[in-house]
Design a protein around this motif. Structure first.
Motif, PDB file in Angstrom:
ATOM      1  N   MET A 171       0.842  -1.196   0.000  1.00 18.13           N
ATOM      2  CA  MET A 171       0.000   0.000   0.000  1.00 18.13           C
ATOM      3  C   MET A 171       0.877   1.244   0.000  1.00 18.13           C
ATOM      4  SD  MET A 171      -3.136   0.608   2.579  1.00 18.13           S
ATOM      5  CE  MET A 171      -4.531   1.591   2.117  1.00 18.13           C
ATOM      6  N   ARG A 172       0.616   2.128  -0.930  1.00 18.13           N
ATOM      7  CA  ARG A 172       1.413   3.350  -1.008  1.00 18.13           C
ATOM      8  C   ARG A 172       0.936   4.356   0.032  1.00 18.13           C
ATOM      9  NH1 ARG A 172       1.037   1.944  -6.596  1.00 18.13           N
ATOM     10  NH2 ARG A 172       3.087   1.874  -7.570  1.00 18.13           N
ATOM     11  N   LYS A 191      -2.709  -6.232   7.481  1.00 19.76           N
ATOM     12  CA  LYS A 191      -1.978  -5.048   7.957  1.00 19.76           C
ATOM     13  C   LYS A 191      -2.384  -3.782   7.176  1.00 19.76           C
ATOM     14  CE  LYS A 191       2.354  -4.775   5.438  1.00 19.76           C
ATOM     15  NZ  LYS A 191       2.628  -5.840   4.484  1.00 19.76           N
ATOM     16  N   ASP A 192      -2.796  -3.965   5.919  1.00 28.07           N
ATOM     17  CA  ASP A 192      -3.308  -2.809   5.173  1.00 28.07           C
ATOM     18  C   ASP A 192      -4.554  -2.255   5.847  1.00 28.07           C
ATOM     19  OD1 ASP A 192      -1.348  -3.113   3.251  1.00 28.07           O
ATOM     20  OD2 ASP A 192      -2.601  -4.369   1.964  1.00 28.07           O
ATOM     21  N   ILE A 193      -5.442  -3.181   6.228  1.00 26.90           N
ATOM     22  CA  ILE A 193      -6.704  -2.767   6.848  1.00 26.90           C
ATOM     23  C   ILE A 193      -6.437  -2.099   8.188  1.00 26.90           C
ATOM     24  CG2 ILE A 193      -8.904  -3.605   7.770  1.00 26.90           C
ATOM     25  CD1 ILE A 193      -8.887  -3.916   4.814  1.00 26.90           C
ATOM     26  N   GLN A 230      -4.968   1.271   7.805  1.00 22.78           N
ATOM     27  CA  GLN A 230      -5.944   2.243   7.333  1.00 22.78           C
ATOM     28  C   GLN A 230      -6.773   2.813   8.486  1.00 22.78           C
ATOM     29  OE1 GLN A 230      -7.591   0.389   3.822  1.00 22.78           O
ATOM     30  NE2 GLN A 230      -9.035   2.081   3.643  1.00 22.78           N
ATOM     31  N   PRO A 252     -12.925 -12.406   5.839  1.00 23.34           N
ATOM     32  CA  PRO A 252     -13.495 -11.764   4.643  1.00 23.34           C
ATOM     33  C   PRO A 252     -14.820 -12.382   4.205  1.00 23.34           C
ATOM     34  CG  PRO A 252     -11.479 -12.987   4.106  1.00 23.34           C
ATOM     35  CD  PRO A 252     -11.564 -12.908   5.590  1.00 23.34           C
ATOM     36  N   ARG A 259     -12.637  -5.089   0.475  1.00 27.09           N
ATOM     37  CA  ARG A 259     -11.232  -4.711   0.324  1.00 27.09           C
ATOM     38  C   ARG A 259     -10.324  -5.938   0.450  1.00 27.09           C
ATOM     39  NH1 ARG A 259     -10.112   0.876   0.664  1.00 27.09           N
ATOM     40  NH2 ARG A 259     -11.977   2.106   1.018  1.00 27.09           N
ATOM     41  N   LYS A 260     -10.704  -6.823   1.378  1.00 23.75           N
ATOM     42  CA  LYS A 260      -9.885  -8.035   1.524  1.00 23.75           C
ATOM     43  C   LYS A 260      -9.992  -8.905   0.271  1.00 23.75           C
ATOM     44  CE  LYS A 260      -9.028  -8.633   6.335  1.00 23.75           C
ATOM     45  NZ  LYS A 260      -9.028  -9.560   7.462  1.00 23.75           N
ATOM     46  N   SER A 261     -11.193  -8.968  -0.317  1.00 24.92           N
ATOM     47  CA  SER A 261     -11.346  -9.782  -1.520  1.00 24.92           C
ATOM     48  C   SER A 261     -10.587  -9.168  -2.692  1.00 24.92           C
ATOM     49  CB  SER A 261     -12.827  -9.947  -1.880  1.00 24.92           C
ATOM     50  OG  SER A 261     -13.299  -8.785  -2.512  1.00 24.92           O
ATOM     51  N   LEU A 262     -10.336  -7.849  -2.618  1.00 23.84           N
ATOM     52  CA  LEU A 262      -9.572  -7.195  -3.679  1.00 23.84           C
ATOM     53  C   LEU A 262      -8.082  -7.336  -3.470  1.00 23.84           C
ATOM     54  CD1 LEU A 262     -11.545  -3.842  -4.099  1.00 23.84           C
ATOM     55  CD2 LEU A 262     -11.689  -5.888  -5.511  1.00 23.84           C
ATOM     56  N   GLY A 263      -7.710  -7.943  -2.341  1.00 25.64           N
ATOM     57  CA  GLY A 263      -6.292  -8.188  -2.125  1.00 25.64           C
ATOM     58  C   GLY A 263      -5.680  -7.435  -0.967  1.00 25.64           C
ATOM     59  N   ALA A 264      -6.516  -6.756  -0.135  1.00 22.46           N
ATOM     60  CA  ALA A 264      -5.967  -6.052   1.027  1.00 22.46           C
ATOM     61  C   ALA A 264      -5.474  -7.058   2.050  1.00 22.46           C
ATOM     62  CB  ALA A 264      -7.027  -5.156   1.644  1.00 22.46           C
ATOM     63  N   LYS A 265      -4.284  -6.826   2.561  1.00 19.10           N
ATOM     64  CA  LYS A 265      -3.766  -7.673   3.624  1.00 19.10           C
ATOM     65  C   LYS A 265      -4.291  -7.144   4.953  1.00 19.10           C
ATOM     66  CE  LYS A 265       0.461  -8.605   1.052  1.00 19.10           C
ATOM     67  NZ  LYS A 265       0.302  -7.720  -0.113  1.00 19.10           N
TER      68      LYS A 265
END
Lengths: 406, 231
Positions: free
Chosen positions: A1-2, A325-327, A330, A399, A317-323
């Motif tokens: 994640m940027r 730790k990304d969540i 955020q 998810p 978001r998880k199904s789109l590939g969010a890990k």
């Protein structure tokens, strides 16, 4: 994640719930604002007190006569009431190494009259170097000089309040005559105001030469105070001990506990006062800190609500590939952003508040850089502490279940 | 590209184990359009979760591009979902109060391989592929019709150029006419873009849009046949 995406998502999510975000921020604003304002009051009074003590003079020791005590008597006289200190004591103290200046004073209270006005005020008989030691400057006219002291001149320097009482506010009394007791004195100067009021104010008094005071007011060779200026701050306790020893010897007292004088150290006074103001600051800060905790709980409450509301979104978001730790990052960023905005506004509000307190109540307030750092560090910590649990909860969502959540 | 070997999924509910999938084995080649059909409770959703790397089988092996998905960590599963799979849901799951373009670009947030400068271009390509008119791209997602919303969702699934599109009852919330448009979109993507499409449904009319239908009942595959779409 940027990082840019993280900030973008945070901004979007806070902006899409404007009123809720604003109210949550308000909680932090009140918390940080009151901490800043309260601490500014504490620090302001600390500054005020220390500058007042320092305005009395630097590196100052004051030798005062002790209480009158005689064998078998239980009742002590008031401190400073006895007449045990003399000019010759002052002369002897002068001989001690590391002393810059010694100034003796006698004081008494007298009725002072001029044509058409009178006042009851303190009369200080002083040495020529007294003004130097006490950092007193003249506003008008001149100071009392050495020859006036030797010749027992009947001259007087007025404090500004006394001048106002006798001659009217801001009048120029130089060359006028005043009557102290039965003697007439020429006014030669007016001192600059040092602030303070009531007993012990250095604005409401009259200075006359020491010898004149001894001759006409007290009628004795004793002195009320010996002010000693030490050359260096770190020598104060050493010099204090030396004076103690010298005077015990001169007064033929073997037990220091029954000394007929006492020595006040300016540094001791300063540290006693600053410990009081530190406690005051801590107390005020702690009270304000409670509101900060309440604000933090507000953040946690909002974040938990958001996590529940956005369960499906988290699943998506998880199904789109969010890990995970990304969540969690955020949600944590959201809560830290809330507290940071709150911290910034709270700092401004606290600053404004302390200015207002100063204007309305006259209390000295002081906001310094440590308050700024404090407010931002505390804001970040509150954001992380109270955002951690909701963020973790969001990250741990399964998810599949999150996507099914209604 | 997809190979399932003896996949079994058991849920432990209240002390009793419930086998939702029993020994399921099949293969799906690249470029196929497969419908998995079955009544509710047949285990088709569980199968989709396993195929979509959202869940792991209790036993058996699932190979995606010859990689054993069951062996991978949660982080690696997320990476697979990001790069290889695009999901389309029955209830669209678009972000409300967000524009079509933002919705379509959402997967890029979790995909560091795509450059920021490429995002808009790729999103536009995906939106064109699903046939959504360009003047709608700035609209908020909740201002669209159901059919348009689902096409936005398909564009979102497509934007990362995944090999596989997984659609779970994509027409379940749509009327039959708009449902048909959505299904034709899938057919077009399959034929023109070469996307592998796996469609989960309970409806035979929907399943018939695919080239191959796998029928599942009580956790077991009962039929696997080509449809007349191949003709």
């Amino acid at each position: 994640m940027r990082i840019s995406d993280l900030f973008g998502e945070t901004f979007f999510s806070l902006a899409s719930n404007k009123s809720r975000s604003a109210l949550t921020i308000l909680g932090i604003v009140i918390g940080i604002g009151s901490v800043i304002a309260m601490i500014s009051v504490g620090q302001g009074s600390a500054k005020d007190i220390s500058s007042r003590i320092e305005s009395l003079g630097t590196n100052l020791l004051v030798v005062m006569p002790g209480s009158q005590k005689s064998a078998g008597q239980v009742v002590r006289g008031g401190m400073g009431s006895s007449q045990t200190l003399t000019m010759s004591d002052a002369e002897a103290i002068k001989e001690i190494k590391d002393i810059q200046a010694v100034a003796s004073t006698v004081s008494s209270r007298k009725q002072v009259t001029v044509k058409g006005a009178n006042t009851n005020t303190s009369i200080y008989g002083i040495d020529s170097n007294y003004f130097g030691i006490k950092n007193i400057e003249v506003d008008l006219g001149s100071v009392i000089n050495a020859s006036q002291v030797t010749s027992q001149s009947k001259v007087a320097v007025l404090g500004p309040t006394t001048r106002d009482d006798l001659f009217g506010a801001d009048a120029d009394p130089i060359g006028q005559k005043i009557r102290i007791g039965s003697q007439e004195y020429f006014v030669i100067g007016v001192t600059k105001s040092k602030g303070g009021s009531g007993m012990g104010s250095s604005d409401d008094l009259i200075y006359i030469p020491l010898t004149t005071a001894q001759q006409y007011l007290t009628g004795s060779q004793s002195v009320s105070n010996i002010n000693v200026q030490v050359s260096q701050e770190n020598l104060m306790t050493v010099v204090q001990a030396q004076i103690q020893e010298l005077l015990l010897q001169r007064h033929r007292i073997s037990d220091p506990a029954s000394a007929d004088f006492s020595i006040m150290n300016q540094a001791d006074m300063l540290s006693a006062m600053s410990s009081i103001t530190q406690t005051l600051t801590l107390l005020l800060g702690a009270i304000a800190g409670i509101s900060l905790i309440v604000g933090g709980i507000g953040i946690m409450n909002m974040m938990l609500t958001t996590v529940t509301e956005r369960t499906r979104e988290i699943g998506l978001r998880k199904s789109l590939g969010a890990k995970s730790k990304d969540i969690s990052l955020q949600f944590l960023t959201e809560s830290v952003a809330l507290t940071f905005i709150g911290g910034f506004i709270g700092f401004l509000v606290g600053w404004g508040g302390s200015w207002l307190i100063n204007k309305l109540s006259g209390l000295t307030t002081s906001v310094n850089s440590s308050s700024v750092i404090l407010s931002f560090v505390v804001a970040a910590v509150v954001g992380i502490v109270f955002g951690y649990y909701p963020a973790r909860r969001a990250a741990k969502l399964n998810p599949i279940e999150a996507l099914r959540y209604q | 590209m997809i190979r399932c070997e003896n996949i079994t999924k058991i849920y432990a509910t209240g002390g009793t184990d419930l086998a939702v999938l029993k020994d399921v084995s099949f293969e799906i080649a690249k470029g196929e359009f497969v419908a998995i059909i079955g009544p509710s409770g047949s285990g088709k959703s569980t199968l989709m979760h396993i195929l979509g790397a959202l869940d792991r089988p209790t036993s058996g092996k699932y190979f995606l591009d010859d990689k054993d998905v069951g062996e991978l960590s949660d982080e690696d599963l997320a990476e697979i979902r990001s790069s290889k799979i695009g999901f389309v849901f029955q209830s669209f799951n678009l972000l409300p109060r967000s524009t079509v373009l933002r919705n379509v670009m959402l997967p890029f947030i979790y995909d560091e391989h795509t450059l920021v400068s490429e995002r808009k271009e790729k999103a536009a390509k995906a939106l064109k592929a699903v046939g959504l008119e360009e003047d709608r791209w700035g609209h908020l997602s909740n201002q669209l019709s159901g059919g348009q919303m689902q096409r936005v969702a398909i564009a979102r699934a497509l934007v990362n150029e995944p090999g596989i599109l997984l659609a779970d009852e994509p027409t379940g919330n749509l009327d039959s006419k708009t449902g048909q448009i959505v299904l034709q979109t899938f057919q077009k993507l399959n034929k023109e873009n070469g996307n592998t499409i796996i469609l989960i449904t309970h409806d035979h009319n929907v399943a018939n849009f695919a080239n191959r239908v796998i029928e599942i009942k009580d956790g077991v595959i009962v039929a696997d046949k080509k449809t007349n779409q191949n003709l």
